[in-house]
Scaffold this active site. Structure first.
Site, short mmCIF file in Angstrom:
data_model
loop_
_atom_site.label_atom_id
_atom_site.label_comp_id
_atom_site.label_asym_id
_atom_site.label_seq_id
_atom_site.Cartn_x
_atom_site.Cartn_y
_atom_site.Cartn_z
N SER A 1 0.84 -1.21 0.00
CA SER A 1 0.00 0.00 0.00
C SER A 1 0.86 1.25 0.00
O SER A 1 2.00 1.24 0.47
CB SER A 1 -0.91 0.03 1.23
OG SER A 1 -1.59 -1.18 1.38
N1 SAH Z 1 -0.70 -4.78 4.13
C1 SAH Z 1 0.02 -5.10 2.92
C2 SAH Z 1 -0.79 -4.77 1.69
C3 SAH Z 1 -0.92 -5.98 0.85
S1 SAH Z 1 -2.07 -5.96 -0.45
C4 SAH Z 1 1.40 -4.47 2.89
O1 SAH Z 1 1.72 -3.66 3.78
O2 SAH Z 1 2.20 -4.81 2.00
C5 SAH Z 1 -3.34 -7.02 0.19
C6 SAH Z 1 -2.95 -8.43 0.55
O3 SAH Z 1 -4.15 -9.10 0.96
C7 SAH Z 1 -2.37 -9.29 -0.58
O4 SAH Z 1 -1.13 -9.79 -0.17
C8 SAH Z 1 -3.39 -10.40 -0.77
O5 SAH Z 1 -2.82 -11.65 -1.12
C9 SAH Z 1 -4.03 -10.46 0.61
N2 SAH Z 1 -5.36 -11.07 0.67
C10 SAH Z 1 -6.39 -10.98 -0.21
N3 SAH Z 1 -7.44 -11.70 0.21
C11 SAH Z 1 -7.09 -12.25 1.41
C12 SAH Z 1 -7.75 -13.10 2.35
N4 SAH Z 1 -8.99 -13.54 2.16
N5 SAH Z 1 -7.08 -13.46 3.47
C13 SAH Z 1 -5.80 -13.04 3.69
N6 SAH Z 1 -5.12 -12.24 2.84
C14 SAH Z 1 -5.76 -11.85 1.71
#
Ligand code: SAH
Length: 221
Positions: free
Chosen positions: A71
Site C-alpha cells: 500500500s
Molecule cells: N498490508 C500489505 C498490503 C498488501 S495488499 C502491505 O503492507 O504490504 C493485500 C494483501 O491481501 C495481498 O497480499 C493479498 O494476497 C491479501 N489477501 C487478499 N485476500 C485475502 C484473504 N482472504 N485473506 C488473507 N489475505 C488476503
C-alpha cells in the site's frame, strides 16, 4: 547487504529520504506523532524487490509479486492513525499481510499484531523480513483472513488491506467491545474506506474516504 549499502550510497534509501517521506505525510494531514515516528523507523525499501528499492519512499503502491501491491505510505499511515484515534490498541488483527510493511509499522504502535495472508510465498517472505528486523510482537498465519483468527480473538483493532464486496461477518464478530475495524469495501473502482466500531448498542459504520485496494479473495492462494 552490498546492494543495500550501494543504494544508501546514492541516497535513495537513506534515513534522510525517510525523513522527507515523513514531512510529506505531515503535509498530507497525518497528525499522530507515534505513527510518523513508526514510518520514520521502518525501512520501507526492505519490503519491496531490490530493483524497486529506489522507489520505496515515493507515494505509490508498488508490486510485491503474485499480482499484489504494497500500500501507499499515506494509506498505511492514515489507516494506522484511524485505528489509534480512540486510544491505545493492545491486540490488532491485520488481514492481508502482503509485504509485511503495514504489520511492521503497526508493531511499533500496538502491543501485539496478528497478521493473516492467503498467499503462501508472501506470508513466508513477510515472516522472514520481520525476523531480520527483530520485530518479535508480530504473529503470522497462512490462511483465509476473512475468517479472522479465532484463537486470538477478540481484537481491539482489525485492519483489512484488501477489499471485500461486503464486510465479512466472521470479522465483525471478532471485534472486542469498543474495538474498531478499518476496512475498504466495494468493487475494484468503487471502494469506500469504512470504520466500524463495536458499541454496547451495536455496530456503528462511518464512511471515511474513497480508496483503491486489491480485492479480498476467499480461500488459500
Ligand atoms: N498490508 C500489505 C498490503 C498488501 S495488499 C502491505 O503492507 O504490504 C493485500 C494483501 O491481501 C495481498 O497480499 C493479498 O494476497 C491479501 N489477501 C487478499 N485476500 C485475502 C484473504 N482472504 N485473506 C488473507 N489475505 C488476503
Amino acid at each position: 547487504m552490498g546492494g543495500e549499502q550501494a543504494l544508501q550510497g546514492i541516497g535513495l534509501t537513506s534515513p534522510r529520504t525517510r525523513e522527507r517521506l515523513v514531512s510529506r505525510l505531515r503535509a498530507a494531514g497525518i497528525r499522530n506523532p507515534d505513527v510518523l515516528e513508526a514510518i520514520r523507523t521502518v525501512p520501507r525499501h526492505l519490503f519491496v524487490d531490490e530493483a524497486l528499492a529506489g522507489r520505496a519512499y515515493e507515494e505509490s503502491a508498488l508490486p510485491i509479486g503474485h499480482g499484489q501491491t504494497i500500500s501507499q505510505p499515506y494509506m498505511v499511515a492514515r489507516m494506522s492513525e484511524l485505528l489509534l484515534e480512540r486510544g491505545p490498541v493492545y491486540a490488532l488483527l491485520e488481514v492481508g499481510t502482503g509485504s509485511g510493511y503495514q504489520a511492521a509499522v503497526l508493531a511499533h504502535l500496538v502491543r501485539r499484531v496478528y497478521t493473516v495472508e492467503r498467499v503462501g510465498a508472501l506470508h513466508e517472505n513477510a515472516r522472514e523480513r520481520m525476523r531480520h528486523l527483530k520485530l518479535r510482537n508480530v504473529r503470522f498465519r497462512h490462511a483465509d483472513g476473512a475468517q479472522g483468527w479465532p484463537e486470538y480473538a477478540p481484537f481491539d483493532g482489525i485492519l483489512v488491506t484488501a477489499a471485500p464486496a461486503s464486510v465479512p461477518d466472521g470479522l465483525t464478530s471478532q471485534l472486542a467491545p469498543g474495538g474498531q475495524m478499518v476496512i475498504p469495501v466495494g468493487r475494484r473502482n468503487d471502494q469506500m474506506l469504512v470504520r466500524i466500531t463495536r458499541t454496547a448498542q451495536g455496530y456503528v459504520h462511518e464512511d471515511l474516504e474513497q480508496v483503491t485496494f486489491v480485492p479480498l479473495v476467499r480461500g488459500l492462494g
